[in-house]
Design an enzyme around this catalytic site. Structure first.
Site, PDB file in Angstrom:
ATOM      1  N   HIS A  30       0.472 -45.772  28.847  1.00 36.77           N
ATOM      2  CA  HIS A  30      -0.197 -44.508  29.181  1.00 36.77           C
ATOM      3  C   HIS A  30       0.353 -43.308  28.415  1.00 36.77           C
ATOM      4  CE1 HIS A  30       3.385 -43.956  31.659  1.00 36.77           C
ATOM      5  NE2 HIS A  30       3.102 -42.677  31.668  1.00 36.77           N
TER       6      HIS A  30
HETATM    7  C1  UD1 Z   1       1.867 -38.118  34.030  1.00 35.06           C
HETATM    8  C2  UD1 Z   1       3.222 -37.587  33.529  1.00 35.06           C
HETATM    9  C3  UD1 Z   1       4.019 -38.749  32.946  1.00 35.06           C
HETATM   10  C4  UD1 Z   1       4.126 -39.887  33.940  1.00 35.06           C
HETATM   11  C5  UD1 Z   1       2.724 -40.306  34.380  1.00 35.06           C
HETATM   12  C6  UD1 Z   1       2.750 -41.425  35.385  1.00 35.06           C
HETATM   13  C7  UD1 Z   1       3.278 -35.275  32.663  1.00 35.06           C
HETATM   14  C8  UD1 Z   1       3.321 -34.446  31.452  1.00 35.06           C
HETATM   15  N1  UD1 Z   1       3.055 -36.595  32.483  1.00 35.06           N
HETATM   16  O1  UD1 Z   1       1.151 -38.563  32.882  1.00 35.06           O
HETATM   17  O2  UD1 Z   1       5.318 -38.283  32.654  1.00 35.06           O
HETATM   18  O3  UD1 Z   1       4.776 -40.978  33.319  1.00 35.06           O
HETATM   19  O4  UD1 Z   1       2.074 -39.171  34.948  1.00 35.06           O
HETATM   20  O5  UD1 Z   1       1.469 -41.978  35.510  1.00 35.06           O
HETATM   21  O6  UD1 Z   1       3.430 -34.761  33.756  1.00 35.06           O
HETATM   22  N2  UD1 Z   1      -6.213 -39.291  35.629  1.00 35.06           N
HETATM   23  C9  UD1 Z   1      -7.174 -39.720  36.514  1.00 35.06           C
HETATM   24  N3  UD1 Z   1      -6.850 -39.829  37.820  1.00 35.06           N
HETATM   25  C10 UD1 Z   1      -5.622 -39.526  38.286  1.00 35.06           C
HETATM   26  C11 UD1 Z   1      -4.628 -39.100  37.385  1.00 35.06           C
HETATM   27  C12 UD1 Z   1      -4.938 -38.986  36.058  1.00 35.06           C
HETATM   28  O7  UD1 Z   1      -8.310 -40.007  36.136  1.00 35.06           O
HETATM   29  O8  UD1 Z   1      -5.381 -39.656  39.515  1.00 35.06           O
HETATM   30  C13 UD1 Z   1      -6.545 -39.209  34.199  1.00 35.06           C
HETATM   31  C14 UD1 Z   1      -7.243 -37.965  33.785  1.00 35.06           C
HETATM   32  O9  UD1 Z   1      -8.120 -38.288  32.774  1.00 35.06           O
HETATM   33  C15 UD1 Z   1      -6.143 -37.122  33.207  1.00 35.06           C
HETATM   34  C16 UD1 Z   1      -5.234 -38.157  32.595  1.00 35.06           C
HETATM   35  O10 UD1 Z   1      -5.355 -39.303  33.428  1.00 35.06           O
HETATM   36  O11 UD1 Z   1      -6.630 -36.198  32.311  1.00 35.06           O
HETATM   37  C17 UD1 Z   1      -3.814 -37.730  32.460  1.00 35.06           C
HETATM   38  O12 UD1 Z   1      -3.243 -37.457  33.733  1.00 35.06           O
HETATM   39  P1  UD1 Z   1      -1.938 -36.510  33.841  1.00 35.06           P
HETATM   40  O13 UD1 Z   1      -1.452 -36.491  35.223  1.00 35.06           O
HETATM   41  O14 UD1 Z   1      -2.183 -35.232  33.169  1.00 35.06           O
HETATM   42  O15 UD1 Z   1      -0.881 -37.243  32.948  1.00 35.06           O
HETATM   43  P2  UD1 Z   1      -0.427 -38.754  32.924  1.00 35.06           P
HETATM   44  O16 UD1 Z   1      -0.881 -39.307  31.644  1.00 35.06           O
HETATM   45  O17 UD1 Z   1      -0.798 -39.496  34.176  1.00 35.06           O
END
Ligand code: UD1
Length: 367
Positions: free
Chosen positions: A206
């Protein structure tokens, strides 16, 4: 009565916070409030973790959702400021290295609210990782720093942080593993998927550096193809992070991925099913942070597809290796298959009691 606010926002936070919240709740004169920023919001990324880890419903849910770093961080800051004004906490506790951690710490520090940071001092020394920026800044403004291992102390010392405020307490992510071992041993995930123990690899990817570009995702497809060719009997179990799935679709790579023999693409698992499938896998291939630690504790080989790690102790003493080429991956899988791969040694304080140490120190600080 003292008020402590726990700030959580994403999957790994829930796992780290649960044992501390449980321990702190045993203390009479501390009121624990939980703020969920809503950084992770899908049922499978959030709610299932609260129920399986036994965290009660958050007192506040900011519901910030996804967005750019600036949007997400700013929304969390605005939400936290309101709550800190309303609740006047004596301490806040932030966890790990995600945007929620940094945002809440920034607000608290400007309001003069003391901050405890759980999982301080980890450094990848790679400032292109958003998490590295979050770690460095959060540590620099925290008042009490809880470390998972002794190498983190040297990192903090190097940055001029007063090490009298730093405590090596162990790893609360491992506390969750220890506390819930009976529950994850009862998971039926393998029979549901029709898999046998040690006949599959578990894969998770991820990190933006691996999954935000078509070329990064194509490399992951190449890795899966290579693993599958190396052992045609081996399945590859891939519970996919929403970020990764979204990008695979965006770059029209889903068909190519589906063509890899033995690859099982699944929705994200809850905590118990995930740990259960990790424990029984032949090996794990990942770019996660926490999984490097959990595999070491479970003595499962872990190939970390990154150029660096903020968790070097898992390489020195654990089952983790850094791999950044197909040939490195193949070489390590061969040694796993022929039984010569390294085994984990115990890491000090990774014993299921880290939350007890954290709570003891915090209650002294708060008294
Ligand atoms: C975040 C953390 C990362 C951690 C990871 C665990 C930061 C900068 N990154 O990354 O350190 O290892 O969480 O998973 O804080 N999305 C969904 N549903 C959700 C959550 C996310 O669809 O419930 C999708 C969305 O498209 C979103 C993308 O995932 O834009 C990224 O989510 P985000 O929480 O921004 O970062 P992670 O990649 O999950």
């Amino acid at each position: 009565m003292k008020t402590v606010i726990h700030i959580v926002g994403a999957r790994p936070n829930f796992v780290k916070a649960a044992p501390i919240i449980a321990e702190m709740e045993k203390i009479d004169n501390i009121q624990n409030l939980v703020v969920h920023t809503g950084q992770h919001y899908d049922d499978k990324m959030s709610n299932v973790f609260f129920s399986e880890l036994g965290i009660s419903k958050p007192n506040y849910n900011l519901g910030v959702g996804s967005g750019s770093h600036a949007t997400q961080t700013a929304s969390i800051m605005i939400g936290c400021e309101q709550i800190f004004i309303e609740c006047d906490p004596d301490f806040i506790i932030v966890y790990g290295d995600i945007n929620s951690c940094l945002a809440a710490a920034l607000v608290a520090s400007k309001m003069g609210v003391p901050i405890a940071h759980v999982e301080s001092g980890l450094r990848s020394y790679d400032r292109t990782m958003p998490e590295e920026i979050n770690r460095v800044i959060t540590d620099s403004i925290s008042n009490v720093l809880f470390l998972t291992s002794f190498d983190a102390m040297a990192n903090l010392h190097r940055e001029g942080i007063d090490t009298n405020r730093c405590y090596v307490v162990g790893n609360t992510m491992i506390d969750s593993l220890v506390r819930l071992s009976e529950e994850f041993n009862r998971s039926k995930i393998l029979s549901t998927l029709g898999l046998e123990k040690k006949t599959y690899a578990l894969a998770t990817f991820h990190r933006p550096s691996n999954v935000d570009t078509a070329s990064g995702l194509e490399k992951i497809i190449d890795i899966f193809t290579e693993i599958s060719a190396l052992n045609t009997e081996l399945k590859i179990l891939f519970p996919i992070h929403p970020r990764t799935l979204n990008n695979i679709k965006k770059f029209n790579l889903l068909d190519r991925m589906n063509q890899v023999d033995g690859l099982l693409i699944e929705k994200p698992f809850g905590y118990l099913d995930f740990i259960s499938s990790m424990k029984d896998s032949l090996f794990v291939i990942t770019d996660s942070g926490g999984i490097q630690e959990e595999t070491t504790f479970l003595n499962v080989p872990c190939l970390t597809y990154r150029q660096n790690t903020e968790r070097p102790v898992t390489v020195e003493l654990g089952t983790n290796v850094l791999v950044d080429s197909i040939s490195g991956i193949v070489e390590n899988i061969r040694s796993i298959m022929d039984g010569t791969y390294k085994r984990a040694k115990a890491i000090e304080h990774w014993d299921g009691e880290a939350a007890i140490r954290v709570t003891k120190i915090l209650s002294e600080v708060l008294s």
